[in-house]
Design an enzyme around this catalytic site. Structure first.
Site, PDB file in Angstrom:
ATOM      1  N   TYR A  17       1.270  -1.175   0.007  1.00 16.67           N
ATOM      2  CA  TYR A  17      -0.257   0.032  -0.019  1.00 16.67           C
ATOM      3  C   TYR A  17       0.876   0.873   0.054  1.00 16.67           C
ATOM      4  O   TYR A  17       1.475   1.277   0.750  1.00 16.67           O
ATOM      5  CB  TYR A  17      -0.533   0.001   1.015  1.00 16.67           C
ATOM      6  CG  TYR A  17      -1.989   1.156   1.323  1.00 16.67           C
ATOM      7  CD1 TYR A  17      -1.974   1.765   0.213  1.00 16.67           C
ATOM      8  CD2 TYR A  17      -2.599   1.183   2.526  1.00 16.67           C
ATOM      9  CE1 TYR A  17      -3.389   2.772   0.306  1.00 16.67           C
ATOM     10  CE2 TYR A  17      -3.293   2.234   2.544  1.00 16.67           C
ATOM     11  CZ  TYR A  17      -4.288   3.086   1.403  1.00 16.67           C
ATOM     12  OH  TYR A  17      -4.411   4.249   1.506  1.00 16.67           O
TER      13      TYR A  17
ATOM     14  N   LYS B 242      -1.636  -1.252  -4.428  1.00 16.38           N
ATOM     15  CA  LYS B 242      -2.553  -0.055  -3.912  1.00 16.38           C
ATOM     16  C   LYS B 242      -1.927   0.928  -4.490  1.00 16.38           C
ATOM     17  O   LYS B 242      -1.431   1.877  -3.327  1.00 16.38           O
ATOM     18  CB  LYS B 242      -3.201  -0.572  -2.567  1.00 16.38           C
ATOM     19  CG  LYS B 242      -4.842   0.636  -2.994  1.00 16.38           C
ATOM     20  CD  LYS B 242      -5.778   0.828  -1.040  1.00 16.38           C
ATOM     21  CE  LYS B 242      -6.094   1.934  -0.629  1.00 16.38           C
ATOM     22  NZ  LYS B 242      -6.258   2.279   0.321  1.00 16.38           N
TER      23      LYS B 242
END
Length: 296
Positions: free
Chosen positions: A137, A166
């Site tokens: 992330y 992400k």
């Protein structure tokens, strides 16, 4: 057609609380059923939208167990399990896997501001600690520094279970580098609802979405339309819901989306400090948009 494991519409699930601040597990099960019926591809509790910084290790594990139990085999259950202390991140990742998470979302270490080699070593330890897929992330707006495309690609090539990122940097040069130079099995997901359309046009694999909490069928419809090459359909969806995507960040996430869900009868409007309710003016703006869209 790609066979990448991480793709499609992923909901970054809110954590419902009761007025006394405890986790509302009954409401949590309702939310999971809502997404199961909507056809959401992946459900992801215990992330930023799930107020993970204010959850205990025990609460996170019980939330994951509850979500996995209610989801069954209908959708993949990923779970946030990251922090800025590598040893603790490893512990959280192992706990999440043990609780039933089928993938781990691991946030880039924040506040410490490590070097790129520091990021690599952090994610190396996380990847080596579990057998399930890792989703890196990258969210510079919250971590105050960026995990470079080079570091992400190095991790993707070096570890078989580093299967996705992400990417919430809004840096399209970085996004294009990731999409163009990744291993075939590696997914590139956007973390920004407002960028779904251009992101997918560049070859992205899907979204980890805040708005999917409110409108899961809409988010899945936009992603599916782009995957099928139906640009006009996707543009029409984006045009209709673009304001909602923006209003979800009129205050700190997940405050706006939780308020919206409370109006929709899904959860109580309850947060854990330091998050507090929105101003009355912002509430009125959100309520008006939900009414305009026929959501309340």
């Amino acid at each position: 057609m790609s066979n990448r494991l991480i793709s499609g519409s992923t909901v970054a699930l809110v954590t419902p609380f009761k007025e006394d601040g405890s986790v509302d597990y009954e409401a949590l099960r309702r939310l999971v059923r809502f997404h199961r019926e909507a056809g959401t591809d992946i459900i992801l509790p215990c992330g930023t939208t799930g107020e993970s910084p204010t959850l205990t290790n025990e609460e996170e594990a019980e939330i994951i167990r509850t979500v996995r139990d209610e989801a069954g085999d209908s959708m993949m259950v990923a779970a946030g399990a990251g922090t800025n202390d590598t040893r603790h991140a490893v512990e959280l990742s192992r706990n999440a896997e043990k609780a039933g998470a089928q993938a781990i979302l691991s946030v880039a270490p924040y506040y410490n501001k490590p070097s790129q080699e520091g990021y690599y070593q952090h994610f190396r330890h996380v990847a080596e600690s579990v057998s399930v897929p890792i989703i890196i992330y990258n969210v510079p707006g919250r971590t105050a520094s960026n995990v470079s495309a080079e570091t992400i690609l190095r991790l993707a090539h070096d570890f078989d279970n580093v299967l996705a990122v992400k990417e919430a940097s809004a840096n399209f040069e970085q996004i294009m580098t990731l999409i163009d130079e990744r291993p075939e099995r590696f997914s590139v997901m956007t973390g920004e609802d407002g960028l779904m359309l251009p992101f997918m046009a560049l070859g992205g694999d899907g979204v980890i979405s805040v708005a999917a909490n409110q409108v899961p069928k809409v988010v899945k419809g936009l992603i599916d339309a782009m995957k099928a090459g139906n640009l006009e359909e996707a543009r029409a969806i984006n045009r209709k819901y673009r304001k909602l995507f923006r209003l979800n960040f009129i205050d700190s996430n997940p405050v706006p989306v939780k308020y919206a869900l409370s109006l929709m009868g899904m959860v109580e409007e309850a947060y854990r400090l330091p998050l507090v309710p929105m101003s009355d003016a912002d509430k009125a703006t959100m309520k008006a948009e939900l009414e305009q869209l026929g959501l309340i």
